[in-house]
Design an enzyme around this catalytic site. Structure first.
Site, PDB file in Angstrom:
ATOM      1  N   ASN A 391     -21.365 -20.862 -11.260  1.00 11.12           N
ATOM      2  CA  ASN A 391     -19.960 -20.444 -11.186  1.00 11.12           C
ATOM      3  C   ASN A 391     -19.283 -21.095  -9.979  1.00 11.12           C
ATOM      4  O   ASN A 391     -18.696 -20.422  -9.124  1.00 11.12           O
ATOM      5  CB  ASN A 391     -19.850 -18.922 -11.107  1.00 11.12           C
ATOM      6  CG  ASN A 391     -20.190 -18.254 -12.428  1.00 11.12           C
ATOM      7  OD1 ASN A 391     -20.287 -18.904 -13.473  1.00 11.12           O
ATOM      8  ND2 ASN A 391     -20.395 -16.945 -12.393  1.00 11.12           N
ATOM      9  N   GLU A 420     -20.630 -26.248 -12.332  1.00 12.35           N
ATOM     10  CA  GLU A 420     -20.333 -25.553 -13.579  1.00 12.35           C
ATOM     11  C   GLU A 420     -18.833 -25.507 -13.828  1.00 12.35           C
ATOM     12  O   GLU A 420     -18.051 -25.205 -12.923  1.00 12.35           O
ATOM     13  CB  GLU A 420     -20.893 -24.127 -13.547  1.00 12.35           C
ATOM     14  CG  GLU A 420     -22.399 -24.067 -13.726  1.00 12.35           C
ATOM     15  CD  GLU A 420     -22.895 -22.651 -13.958  1.00 12.35           C
ATOM     16  OE1 GLU A 420     -22.092 -21.700 -13.794  1.00 12.35           O
ATOM     17  OE2 GLU A 420     -24.078 -22.477 -14.274  1.00 12.35           O
ATOM     18  N   ASP A 422     -16.473 -23.596 -16.475  1.00  9.85           N
ATOM     19  CA  ASP A 422     -16.339 -22.587 -17.528  1.00  9.85           C
ATOM     20  C   ASP A 422     -14.940 -22.739 -18.120  1.00  9.85           C
ATOM     21  O   ASP A 422     -13.960 -22.246 -17.565  1.00  9.85           O
ATOM     22  CB  ASP A 422     -16.527 -21.195 -16.901  1.00  9.85           C
ATOM     23  CG  ASP A 422     -16.876 -20.150 -17.944  1.00  9.85           C
ATOM     24  OD1 ASP A 422     -16.726 -20.446 -19.128  1.00  9.85           O
ATOM     25  OD2 ASP A 422     -17.291 -19.046 -17.559  1.00  9.85           O
ATOM     26  N   HIS A 435     -13.849 -17.231 -14.930  1.00 15.62           N
ATOM     27  CA  HIS A 435     -14.985 -16.497 -15.458  1.00 15.62           C
ATOM     28  C   HIS A 435     -14.476 -15.626 -16.603  1.00 15.62           C
ATOM     29  O   HIS A 435     -13.853 -14.588 -16.375  1.00 15.62           O
ATOM     30  CB  HIS A 435     -15.627 -15.651 -14.354  1.00 15.62           C
ATOM     31  CG  HIS A 435     -17.043 -15.276 -14.639  1.00 15.62           C
ATOM     32  ND1 HIS A 435     -17.750 -14.407 -13.854  1.00 15.62           N
ATOM     33  CD2 HIS A 435     -17.896 -15.675 -15.613  1.00 15.62           C
ATOM     34  CE1 HIS A 435     -18.979 -14.275 -14.338  1.00 15.62           C
ATOM     35  NE2 HIS A 435     -19.080 -15.039 -15.397  1.00 15.62           N
ATOM     36  N   GLU A 470     -19.370 -25.193 -19.983  1.00 16.78           N
ATOM     37  CA  GLU A 470     -19.420 -24.048 -20.883  1.00 16.78           C
ATOM     38  C   GLU A 470     -18.150 -24.117 -21.717  1.00 16.78           C
ATOM     39  O   GLU A 470     -17.059 -23.842 -21.236  1.00 16.78           O
ATOM     40  CB  GLU A 470     -19.498 -22.739 -20.096  1.00 16.78           C
ATOM     41  CG  GLU A 470     -20.879 -22.490 -19.522  1.00 16.78           C
ATOM     42  CD  GLU A 470     -21.011 -21.075 -18.999  1.00 16.78           C
ATOM     43  OE1 GLU A 470     -20.445 -20.156 -19.636  1.00 16.78           O
ATOM     44  OE2 GLU A 470     -21.651 -20.894 -17.967  1.00 16.78           O
TER      45      GLU A 470
END
Length: 657
Positions: A391, A420, A422, A435, A470
């Site tokens: 994250n 990462e 997302d 998130h 992601e």
């Protein structure tokens, strides 16, 4: 006569000289005269532009002394803290205390103290890690976006200055570079003066010898301990400060050194007190090591108490085993580490000897290994431990914290090689990062790529950066994501397809200065959950409002855009089922994510298979299971400490050191 008037007069003179005489006035010469006039007009325009640019250069090429003098005097700057949070302050550099201070109507603290605005208005230069020009922070990105929307609607910016990128700059400071001070100058020249002057002063501070930097830190501790701001500390106050600094001492010996350090013989309320420089000397006197003094006396001259180049050579040969050092090399060391002017006479004092022993050259670690890659970097990428982040965009709480470009910048500057992203659909057709299903704030992918990854990807290391995607994007925004990556990252983005018959993943050396996209590529009607059972990284996606229990929100993959499929090459995400399936179906580029609990169980049950598999495949191990097991243990009353101790055991992996 100004520069423009001089040039204008000069051109007029040249035009007069070139003008034909009155005897030549035939109609045949008129086209030539018109051409000359046109040439003169164009030349005047070009010269006007050149002179205006020259004036700018004059401003920007002021001597460094003049620039420093300007920022020492200071000027009003706008401090930007948000879309509707603009504050005008008078900023200046306090040279005596080596800090940037701000003046407002509420307080003035030239010594770096805390006023009603808090400590952020006093920034020690030694804590400044970076100075950025333009819009390269989260706040500026938000404000500039808001300003553009207002312009489109025909609105104004109120009493605030028009936000122009060439007038903006940001000061990154604090521990880990997490604090940001965003400022707007009234002109570009004023901005340039601040950026140039501050950069020079910060570099000067950081160029000080390590011991001197430590002295700057000691002075700051002294000022904080000086509660009544009288510029001195008595013996009791010094002892209290030394205790905070974890210095153990014999009070009788310390009192003796305290009295010796009080060269000014200053007293307060009948007690001897030390000023800041005396305290620094007192501190260093406490840290003198008898072993080093004995070693120095062994090789220095008995008569003068000084060490010559030949005597330093003898020390290097006999004590350090550096037999290759000769007189000239020893002299270079003396010139580098001796502080006093005695080095000009070819001598080193005991203080210089201390500096030498505390340098990187005499570190227990090989100093060449601290700054240079000395390992073999030509092995397959799967043979190495990869510094990874989780994250990356979050700078605080995982459920309600701030998403920030600074998270990516901080990770990259510390050498992190896996980030990462997302990704979710944004309202304006542009992918956003946050998130999912939480209260965390949102940032745009474009800002992360432009202000974070592109600028800092290879600042700490030239070896490849992995963007672990992601993907929660629709097809249209997947295409937008790919276009943004190609447009912003350019040649840094690894886009070449890997051969179908590839058997070994490329090495870090072969992938130098490349950015690799890591994502899943489901085939046909195949679907996989983003939050797999074996990948606990996002097991806590949101908090149920009824009982506060952690819930896992699973959604199948959306269709994959062909454009995204094309840029996923070296590392292709694939679900891990078991070792038998992996050995039969995995290609070398397939890379799974395995939760820590499952990885620990696999290693304990099948250690040989685990090592064989991770040697051939880059394997991401996540730690999200800590949160879930910890919540379960709290409900059941289990021993939390034993769970944490078990979960934080490190897993060995096959690798090349």
């Amino acid at each position: 006569m100004g520069a423009w008037e001089q040039c204008h007069a000069s051109i007029q003179m040249q035009a007069s000289a070139a003008r034909p005489s009155h005897s030549v006035t035939s109609r045949a010469r008129q086209p030539h005269i018109r051409s000359l006039a046109l040439w003169l007009a164009n030349t005047l325009t070009l010269l006007r532009n050149d002179i205006e640019e020259y004036d700018k250069v004059l401003v920007r090429n002021c001597s460094m002394e003049e620039v420093v003098q300007k920022i020492q005097e200071g000027c009003p700057l706008w401090k930007v803290r948000g879309v509707n949070k603009w504050f005008q302050r008078h900023y200046k550099v306090d040279i005596d205390n080596m800090c940037l201070v701000g003046e407002s109507k509420k307080w003035w603290s030239p010594g770096g103290g805390v006023g009603s605005e808090g400590a952020e208005n006093a920034v020690p230069l030694v804590e400044i890690t970076e100075i950025r020009e333009g819009w390269k922070t989260d706040t500026f990105n938000k404000v500039s976006s808001h300003t553009e929307k207002l312009k489109e609607k025909g609105g104004g910016a109120g009493d605030e200055p028009v936000l122009e990128e060439n007038k903006c700059f940001s000061i990154i400071h604090g521990q880990g570079g997490r604090d940001v001070l965003d400022l707007v100058a009234s002109t570009e020249e004023e901005r340039d003066a601040w950026v140039t002057g501050l950069s020079h002063l910060v570099q000067s501070v950081k160029a000080l010898h390590e011991e001197k930097q430590y002295d700057v830190w000691l002075r700051k501790q002294f000022e904080e301990a000086d509660k009544d701001n009288n510029g001195s500390l008595n013996f009791s106050e010094c002892c209290a400060l030394l205790k905070q600094l974890n210095i153990k001492m014999d009070k009788i010996h310390a009192k003796k050194l305290f009295n010796q350090a009080n060269t000014s013989k200053q007293k307060r309320d009948g007690e001897q007190v030390l000023e800041v420089e005396e305290f620094v000397a007192f501190y260093h006197a406490l840290l003198k090591m008898p072993e080093v003094e004995k070693l120095y006396k062994k090789y220095c001259s008995e008569k003068t108490g000084l060490m010559s180049a030949d005597q330093l050579c003898a020390f290097l040969h006999k004590e350090q085993g550096l037999t290759d050092y000769d007189h000239s090399q020893a002299t270079k060391l003396m010139n580098e580490f001796e502080i006093s002017n005695l080095k000009d006479q070819g001598y080193m004092t005991q203080d210089g000897f201390y500096h030498l022993l505390l340098s990187d050259m005499f570190d227990v670690f090989n100093c060449n290994h601290q700054n240079e890659i000395h390992q073999d970097m030509n092995q397959p990428l799967s043979h190495y431990f990869i510094d990874s982040s989780h994250n990356t965009y979050l700078t605080g709480h995982q459920l309600a914290g701030e998403s920030s470009v600074e998270g990516y910048i901080s990770a990259l500057k510390r050498g992190c090689r896996l980030l990462e992203l997302d990704l979710w659909d944004g309202d304006d057709g542009e992918p956003i990062i946050y998130h999912g299903h939480t209260l965390t704030s949102k940032i745009t992918l474009a800002d992360v790529l432009r202000d974070g990854i592109k600028l800092y990807a290879f600042e700490a290391s030239p070896y490849p950066v992995i963007l672990s995607i992601e993907n929660h994007l629709s097809l249209d925004q997947q295409r937008t994501m790919v276009k943004l990556m190609k447009d912003i990252l350019g040649d840094m983005l690894a886009t070449d397809p890997v051969p179908d018959d590839i058997t070994v993943i490329p090495s870090p050396e072969a992938l130098k200065n490349k950015i690799i996209v890591r994502a899943k590529k489901p085939k046909g009607s195949e679907v996989e959950d983003d939050d797999e059972d074996d990948d606990d990284q996002d097991s806590i996606d949101y908090i149920d409002s009824d009982d506060g229990a952690a819930q896992s929100k699973k959604k199948p993959h959306k269709p994959l855009a062909p454009e995204l499929r094309q840029i996923v090459n070296v590392l292709e995400g694939k679900k891990f089922l078991n070792f038998q399936d992996a050995f039969e179906t995995y290609k070398c580029v397939n890379t799974p994510s395995i939760g820590e609990t499952k990885a620990k169980g696999l290693f304990e049950s099948y250690p040989d298979d685990f090592l064989k598999f991770t040697e051939g495949h880059v394997t991401k191990r996540s730690r999200g299971s800590v949160s879930r097991e910890l919540l379960s243990s709290m409900k059941s009353g289990s021993d939390v400490s034993s769970i944490l101790a078990d979960l934080f055991l490190s897993l060995p992996c096959a690798g090349v050191e």
